[in-house]
Design an enzyme around this catalytic site. Structure first.
Site, mmCIF file in Angstrom:
data_model
loop_
_atom_site.group_PDB
_atom_site.id
_atom_site.type_symbol
_atom_site.label_atom_id
_atom_site.label_comp_id
_atom_site.label_asym_id
_atom_site.label_seq_id
_atom_site.Cartn_x
_atom_site.Cartn_y
_atom_site.Cartn_z
ATOM 1 N N GLY A 292 18.361 9.234 -33.781
ATOM 2 C CA GLY A 292 18.037 9.950 -32.558
ATOM 3 C C GLY A 292 18.729 9.378 -31.346
ATOM 4 O O GLY A 292 19.021 10.099 -30.384
ATOM 5 N N ALA A 293 19.042 8.079 -31.386
ATOM 6 C CA ALA A 293 19.731 7.449 -30.258
ATOM 7 C C ALA A 293 21.167 7.966 -30.152
ATOM 8 O O ALA A 293 21.703 8.098 -29.050
ATOM 9 C CB ALA A 293 19.715 5.932 -30.413
ATOM 10 N N GLY B 115 0.816 -1.211 0.000
ATOM 11 C CA GLY B 115 0.000 0.000 0.000
ATOM 12 C C GLY B 115 0.845 1.253 0.000
ATOM 13 O O GLY B 115 1.843 1.372 -0.713
ATOM 14 N N GLY B 116 0.467 2.203 0.852
ATOM 15 C CA GLY B 116 1.193 3.466 0.933
ATOM 16 C C GLY B 116 2.641 3.296 1.323
ATOM 17 O O GLY B 116 3.484 4.151 1.023
#
Length: 496
Positions: free
Chosen positions: A386-387, A150-151
């Site tokens: 682009g790499a 959970g949290g």
């Protein structure tokens, strides 16, 4: 103080105080706020005495340097977090910021203390706030040594490094019982959020250890590499070892004859950095790239590399996240970056496009562009499209870019380029010789690193055996690099 050690041992786990003592230098830990108790009177809580409210906090030393530490005690109310429990952790984190030292949390908790209601949630909120305050100011390390649900998972998620232990660590937003009731799926805690799941698949855990002892040794090793607060100077070790003859010979043999064949980039890293100094982070996640820390002439550097032995070294969503996070961490604490490039591009196809490769890939570009630490790049083989730009090119602010003679720097490889530029000729068997000639011209006139060197995009074309000397001298030259290009603004908008 009495501790219920046997109860933890029965589960095959160390007790909270044993964990702290295993982590810290002998007899260095001093507990604080041991007298704190919960102040809740709802749901019968007024009759319960919860020693130190289920979490031990204090300070000590690791490798002779001060640290702040907390450890949740599962034998006390299941290590559940109530208001005062959360306040104790928030307080030790705030003290670490003031004292300028790392904060290490050992998590072993059943989650929020339900009986305390919204007060327990406040305890988490106060803790999260201090985690964010500490980010970039002091290193934050989370050791998950039990359930974390959970949290409770978000505090480790906000920290810099997460260590997990086989058969002990469990992290998940909702446990198996909730998954079964909501999704009608039977799954074990180990398969849902065990150490292997988060080390190999989710990337949440940066280190996985076979047992608690190995985990604490790994934490101690990490702390020996990194600055302990923002602004701490990276001190050069008095002694370092580098087998120059052996490594110069080995590095010349790494690249395969077949340019499509893979190889392990770790060999290059080990042949450039000090002997046995490479300390890898997130080794099991996104194996198409490698990140970690190493030393060059005794000084820590952050390592980033494409790894051709893992799906060709392409950049996908996971590799992009792994690289961007490591770059940002190193820049936060002024650790120089050494990047090794062998990348055929960003991965194509609908699966990665739908996962958001554009958004994830942009994180790499953003992280490198934003980083103001010394940045040295070595292109070993492929650097396409682009790499090429994203992997700390000159255009993103690299201080030095070195390329090996066989490096290929272009929009794309020869086969793909010829397929687009000479599609008609490829369809005509009579023009096969012409196509072959054009392909060779593309390799020798477009892809060669000499073209990039002529444009000033590559600082120097070097032989592999020269790499160590070039990297070492470049790092020394950049030791007092100033952040001259800083733009006046609150902060940028990272492509999350």
């Amino acid at each position: 103080m009495e501790y219920n050690v046997e109860k933890q041992h029965a589960k095959g786990k160390l007790h909270a105080i044993e964990r702290i003592n295993a982590l810290c230098d002998k007899d260095s830990f001093k507990e604080i706020y041991s007298g704190v108790r919960h102040n809740c009177t709802s749901f019968g809580m007024e009759s319960k005495d919860i020693p130190y409210d289920g979490v031990i906090t204090g300070f000590g030393k690791i490798n002779g340097k001060k640290v702040a530490v907390y450890a949740q005690d599962f034998t006390v109310q299941g290590g559940s977090l109530g208001l005062m429990h959360g306040e104790k952790i928030a307080e030790i984190t705030a003290l670490a910021i003031k004292a300028r030292c790392p904060v290490i949390g050992i998590n072993d908790s059943g989650g929020a203390r339900i009986q305390e209601g919204v007060d327990a949630l406040r305890g988490y909120g106060d803790l999260f706030y201090q985690n964010v305050r500490a980010s970039g100011a002091v290193p934050q390390i989370s050791i998950v040594a039990g359930p974390c649900a959970g949290g409770a998972v978000y505090s480790p998620g906000l920290t810099d490094f997460i260590f997990a232990v086989d058969k002990i660590s469990q992290l998940f937003i909702t446990g198996p019982k909730v998954v079964k009731s909501v999704m009608f799926m039977d799954i074990s805690a180990e398969d849902l959020g065990g150490a292997a799941i988060h080390s190999q698949k989710s990337g949440v855990a940066h280190f996985r250890a076979e047992n608690e002892k190995a985990c604490y040794e790994s934490v101690r090793k990490l702390l020996d590499y990194i600055p302990h607060y923002y602004g701490e100077e990276i001190v050069q070790a008095a002694k370092f070892h580098f087998d120059e003859h052996k490594k110069a010979k080995d590095i010349e043999t790494i690249l395969p004859e077949n340019p499509r064949a893979g190889y392990d980039i770790r060999r290059v890293i080990e042949d450039v950095t000090d002997d046995e100094s490479f300390f890898e982070v997130s080794k099991e996640f996104a194996i198409n790239c490698v990140v970690g820390f190493a030393r060059v002439e005794g000084r820590t550097v952050g390592i980033v590399a494409n790894n051709p032995s893992g799906i060709g070294g392409v950049l996908d969503c996971d590799a992009s996240d792994k690289i961007a996070r490591h770059v940002r961490y190193c820049d936060s604490f002024n650790i120089p970056l050494l990047t090794f490039v062998d990348v055929p591009g960003f991965i194509p196809g609908p699966q990665e496009e739908q996962k958001g490769i554009i958004r994830h890939g942009a994180k790499v570009i953003y992280a490198y562009s934003e980083a103001s630490v010394p940045k040295i790049t070595v292109i070993t083989r492929k650097a396409y499209g682009g790499a090429y730009i994203a992997m700390c090119s000159k255009h993103l602010g690299a201080d030095f870019v070195y390329a090996w003679p066989k490096a290929e720097i272009a929009v794309m490889g020869a086969e793909g380029a010829i397929g687009i530029l000479y599609a008609k000729e490829l369809a005509d068997p009579a023009k096969a010789a012409e196509v072959a000639q054009k392909s060779e011209e593309y390799k020798t006139e477009i892809m060669t690193p000499k073209i990039a060197a002529k444009r000033g995009y590559v600082s120097e074309v070097i032989e592999p055996k020269e790499t160590r000397a070039r990297v070492a001298s470049s790092l020394e030259f950049l030791l007092e690099k100033a952040d001259a290009d800083k733009v006046c603004k609150k902060h940028g908008n990272t492509p999350l």
